[in-house]
Design a protein around this motif. Structure first.
Motif, short mmCIF file in Angstrom:
data_model
loop_
_atom_site.label_atom_id
_atom_site.label_comp_id
_atom_site.label_asym_id
_atom_site.label_seq_id
_atom_site.Cartn_x
_atom_site.Cartn_y
_atom_site.Cartn_z
N LEU A 118 0.86 -1.18 0.00
CA LEU A 118 0.00 0.00 0.00
C LEU A 118 0.89 1.23 0.00
O LEU A 118 1.83 1.32 0.80
CB LEU A 118 -0.88 0.02 1.25
CG LEU A 118 -1.77 -1.20 1.48
CD1 LEU A 118 -2.39 -1.14 2.86
CD2 LEU A 118 -2.83 -1.31 0.41
N ARG A 119 0.61 2.16 -0.91
CA ARG A 119 1.26 3.47 -0.87
C ARG A 119 0.29 4.39 -0.14
O ARG A 119 -0.84 4.58 -0.58
CB ARG A 119 1.54 4.00 -2.27
CG ARG A 119 2.77 3.42 -2.89
CD ARG A 119 3.21 4.15 -4.15
NE ARG A 119 2.16 4.17 -5.16
CZ ARG A 119 1.85 5.23 -5.90
NH1 ARG A 119 2.49 6.36 -5.75
NH2 ARG A 119 0.91 5.15 -6.80
N MET A 120 0.74 4.95 0.97
CA MET A 120 -0.13 5.79 1.80
C MET A 120 0.45 7.20 1.90
O MET A 120 1.64 7.36 2.15
CB MET A 120 -0.28 5.18 3.19
CG MET A 120 -0.91 3.79 3.16
SD MET A 120 -1.09 3.04 4.81
CE MET A 120 -2.43 4.04 5.48
N ALA A 121 -0.40 8.20 1.70
CA ALA A 121 0.00 9.60 1.85
C ALA A 121 -1.11 10.34 2.58
O ALA A 121 -2.29 10.22 2.22
CB ALA A 121 0.25 10.24 0.49
N PHE A 122 -0.75 11.09 3.61
CA PHE A 122 -1.72 11.81 4.42
C PHE A 122 -2.05 13.15 3.76
O PHE A 122 -1.17 13.87 3.30
CB PHE A 122 -1.16 12.07 5.82
CG PHE A 122 -2.18 12.66 6.76
CD1 PHE A 122 -3.24 11.90 7.23
CD2 PHE A 122 -2.07 13.96 7.18
CE1 PHE A 122 -4.18 12.43 8.10
CE2 PHE A 122 -3.00 14.51 8.05
CZ PHE A 122 -4.05 13.74 8.51
N GLY A 123 -3.34 13.43 3.70
CA GLY A 123 -3.78 14.68 3.11
C GLY A 123 -5.07 15.17 3.74
O GLY A 123 -5.55 14.61 4.73
#
Length: 183
Positions: free
Chosen positions: A103-108
């Motif tokens: 999983l590629r996870m980025a907080f936004g």
């Protein structure tokens, strides 16, 4: 990789009681559980004698359970959004893209649900997860300290606040470990 908890020392559903730590990145996100607890019919924020700790922990556990079930059923190259920060001006969430077993996870942050809020029932969370139209992946220079706080060991203020890859198994294990501590 990560751990999510409710700070039991904070005595109400306030601004600094939901904590997500990512030790490998030297990152901590701190935000309120107030909007998670608010949907309870008997919730009275004016009751200063009540800390609502069971409700806060239960609400966070529901959200984490949703994370686990969502990542389990994602298809390759699918994008979903996992909520963490519930607020009246919008939602803090992870944009998650599945690539094989990672999983590629980025907080936004998205204001797609601003003003509407979001119930923490399965249908509402599922709708949110699939229907976010736009998300601003946050950098340290773009964080709003009024809504949540981020601490991170980084020299570049223009890097994403939180962005990492994690295996599905590790993500599920981290969710389970976090939920077990909430009991």
């Amino acid at each position: 990789m990560f751990f999510v908890t409710v700070d039991e020392k904070v005595k109400d559903a306030g601004p600094d009681d939901l904590i997500m730590e990512i030790p490998k990145l030297g990152t901590k996100i701190v935000c309120p559980t107030y909007f998670l607890v608010l949907p309870y019919e008997d919730f009275d924020y004016q009751d200063e004698d009540e800390d609502y700790l069971p409700e806060r922990k239960y609400s966070v556990a529901i959200v984490l359970n949703f994370w686990k079930h969502t990542v389990r059923k994602m298809k390759d190259n699918e994008t979903r959004y996992l909520p963490l920060l519930f607020h009246e001006v919008g939602m803090g969430c992870f944009k998650v893209i599945k690539e094989k077993n990672e999983l590629r996870m980025a907080f936004g942050f998205t204001d797609d649900f601003a003003g509407d809020g979001l119930n923490i029932d399965r249908d509402s969370l599922e709708d949110f997860s699939k229907s976010v139209q736009s998300i601003d992946v946050l950098t340290m220079s773009a964080c709003s300290p009024r809504i949540f706080q981020v601490t991170r060991k980084s020299d570049n203020p223009d890097e994403p606040v939180v962005s990492f890859n994690i295996s599905i198994d590790e993500c599920i294990q981290d969710v389970n470990n976090s939920r077990n501590k909430l009991r």
